[in-house]
Design a protein around this motif. Structure first.
Motif, short mmCIF file in Angstrom:
data_model
loop_
_atom_site.label_atom_id
_atom_site.label_comp_id
_atom_site.label_asym_id
_atom_site.label_seq_id
_atom_site.Cartn_x
_atom_site.Cartn_y
_atom_site.Cartn_z
N ASP B 83 0.87 -1.00 -0.23
CA ASP B 83 -0.04 -0.12 -0.03
C ASP B 83 0.78 1.55 0.54
N THR B 84 2.10 1.10 -0.10
CA THR B 84 3.12 2.19 0.21
C THR B 84 2.62 3.36 -1.01
N ALA B 85 2.44 4.22 -1.23
CA ALA B 85 1.94 4.90 -2.61
C ALA B 85 1.51 6.14 -1.66
N SER B 86 1.64 7.21 -2.46
CA SER B 86 1.68 8.29 -2.64
C SER B 86 -0.44 8.37 -2.92
N TYR B 87 -1.27 8.87 -2.20
CA TYR B 87 -2.93 8.37 -2.29
C TYR B 87 -3.52 10.23 -2.39
N PHE B 88 -3.92 10.67 -3.42
CA PHE B 88 -4.20 12.04 -3.83
C PHE B 88 -6.22 12.11 -4.20
N CYS B 89 -6.55 12.34 -3.62
CA CYS B 89 -7.95 13.54 -3.52
C CYS B 89 -8.31 14.37 -4.44
N ALA B 90 -9.56 14.45 -5.94
CA ALA B 90 -9.80 14.82 -6.58
C ALA B 90 -10.80 14.89 -6.52
N THR B 91 -11.39 16.15 -7.08
CA THR B 91 -12.91 17.15 -6.60
C THR B 91 -13.56 16.60 -8.15
N GLY B 92 -14.27 16.31 -8.68
CA GLY B 92 -14.61 16.47 -10.19
C GLY B 92 -16.19 17.43 -9.97
N ARG B 93 -15.68 18.12 -11.13
CA ARG B 93 -16.92 18.70 -11.44
C ARG B 93 -17.65 19.40 -12.66
N ALA B 94 -18.53 19.35 -12.98
CA ALA B 94 -18.52 20.18 -15.03
C ALA B 94 -18.82 21.36 -14.49
N TYR B 95 -18.05 22.05 -15.23
CA TYR B 95 -18.09 23.77 -15.34
C TYR B 95 -19.03 23.36 -17.24
N SER B 96 -18.76 23.07 -17.80
CA SER B 96 -19.83 23.25 -19.27
C SER B 96 -21.39 21.63 -19.26
N GLY B 97 -22.26 22.31 -20.55
CA GLY B 97 -22.48 21.03 -20.85
C GLY B 97 -22.70 19.03 -21.31
N ALA B 98 -21.46 19.84 -21.99
CA ALA B 98 -20.83 18.83 -22.30
C ALA B 98 -20.13 17.68 -21.65
N GLY B 99 -20.93 17.23 -20.49
CA GLY B 99 -20.80 15.87 -20.12
C GLY B 99 -19.02 16.01 -19.36
N SER B 100 -18.32 16.56 -19.33
CA SER B 100 -17.22 16.20 -19.14
C SER B 100 -16.72 16.79 -17.17
N TYR B 101 -15.85 16.47 -16.76
CA TYR B 101 -15.70 16.73 -15.57
C TYR B 101 -14.18 16.98 -15.26
N GLN B 102 -13.67 18.39 -14.79
CA GLN B 102 -12.70 18.75 -14.76
C GLN B 102 -12.32 18.36 -13.48
N LEU B 103 -11.25 17.35 -12.93
CA LEU B 103 -10.80 16.62 -12.24
C LEU B 103 -9.45 17.83 -11.33
N THR B 104 -9.97 18.21 -10.16
CA THR B 104 -8.66 19.63 -9.51
C THR B 104 -8.58 18.11 -8.44
N PHE B 105 -6.32 18.11 -8.29
CA PHE B 105 -5.99 17.56 -7.51
C PHE B 105 -5.56 17.47 -6.29
N GLY B 106 -5.19 17.22 -5.07
CA GLY B 106 -4.71 18.07 -4.35
C GLY B 106 -2.99 17.35 -3.92
N LYS B 107 -1.98 17.61 -3.27
CA LYS B 107 -0.52 17.66 -3.21
C LYS B 107 -0.30 16.07 -3.08
N GLY B 108 -1.37 15.19 -2.23
CA GLY B 108 -1.24 13.75 -2.05
C GLY B 108 -0.87 13.75 -0.50
N THR B 109 -1.20 12.38 -0.21
CA THR B 109 -0.62 12.42 1.17
C THR B 109 0.08 11.63 1.32
N LYS B 110 1.77 11.27 1.60
CA LYS B 110 2.83 10.00 1.05
C LYS B 110 2.54 8.85 2.50
N LEU B 111 2.47 8.16 1.81
CA LEU B 111 1.61 6.97 3.24
C LEU B 111 3.16 5.84 2.78
#
Lengths: 114, 115
Positions: B83-111
């Motif tokens: 399990d040793t790795a970096s773990y990131f959360c990414a928030t998904g949000r749609a800004y346009s009506g096309a159905g694509s979601y932009q992910l915004t990542f954090g800097k991560g936790t190094k486990l």
């Protein structure tokens, strides 16, 4: 399990040269994305692509960048005239339906600009 | 504004222990996704939780989402050295009506999981 594949794994290019990064998304996916990660920094969104056109792009994705899906399987990112600050890991991702589904990432292309 | 900030930045535990990583965000979201990244490799999708969900499980992973506090947590139970790795959360949000979601990542936790 299907996966996103990216080539090359490492690209070294002289500043000012054009570079094309290639991706083969998962075959039945409809949405395609490029992200980049500068060493030691966050993963950043560049562009999303759906139905043969750009649906969103970030401020990073300026006129030097372009994307194309030339043949129904490949998805490419072109940087027209590379700068030193374009050095980063570039990730391609794809998702199946609307974006409220997981985005699956490739292993990335490490781009080094000299 | 900064989105998807993980905490702690680094976490070191013994094999068999549980690992908890937290993520906070600032804007409204449609989903929140957790990813793992081994050194020099790509991002592996772990789990997606939608904004109308509060908890999801997948194997040894448990994710919670509190939209009122704009926070999420990832719990890995009975950790392994792999399990040793970096773990990131990414928030998904749609800004346009096309159905694509932009992910915004954090800097991560190094486990780091010590055998």
């Amino acid at each position: 399990e299907p996966e996103v594949t990216q080539t090359p794994s490492h690209q070294v290019t002289q500043m000012g040269q054009e570079v094309i990064l290639r991706c083969v998304p998962i075959s039945n996916h409809l949405y395609f994305y490029w992200y980049r990660q500068i060493l030691g920094q966050k993963v950043e969104f560049l562009v999303s692509f759906y139905n043969n056109e750009i649906s969103e792009k970030s401020e990073i994705f300026d006129d030097q960048f372009s994307v194309e899906r030339p043949d129904g399987s490949n998805f490419t990112l072109k940087i027209r005239s590379t700068k030193l600050e374009d050095s980063a890991m570039y990730f391609c991702a794809s998702s199946a339906e609307t974006g409220n589904q997981p985005q699956h990432f490739g292993d990335g292309t490490r781009l080094s600009i000299l | 504004s900064q989105q998807g900030e993980e905490d702690p930045q680094a976490l070191s535990i013994q094999e068999g222990e549980n690992a908890t990583m937290n993520c906070s965000y600032k804007t409204s979201i449609n989903n929140l996704q957790w990813y793992r990244q081994n050194s020099g490799r790509g991002l592996v999708h772990l789990i997606l939780i939608r904004s109308n969900e509060r908890e999801k499980h997948s194997g040894r992973l448990r994710v919670t989402l509190d939209t009122s506090k704009k926070s999420s947590s990832l719990l890995i139970t009975a950790s392994r050295a792999a399990d040793t790795a970096s773990y990131f959360c990414a928030t998904g949000r749609a800004y346009s009506g096309a159905g694509s979601y932009q992910l915004t990542f954090g800097k991560g936790t190094k486990l780091s999981v010590i055998p």
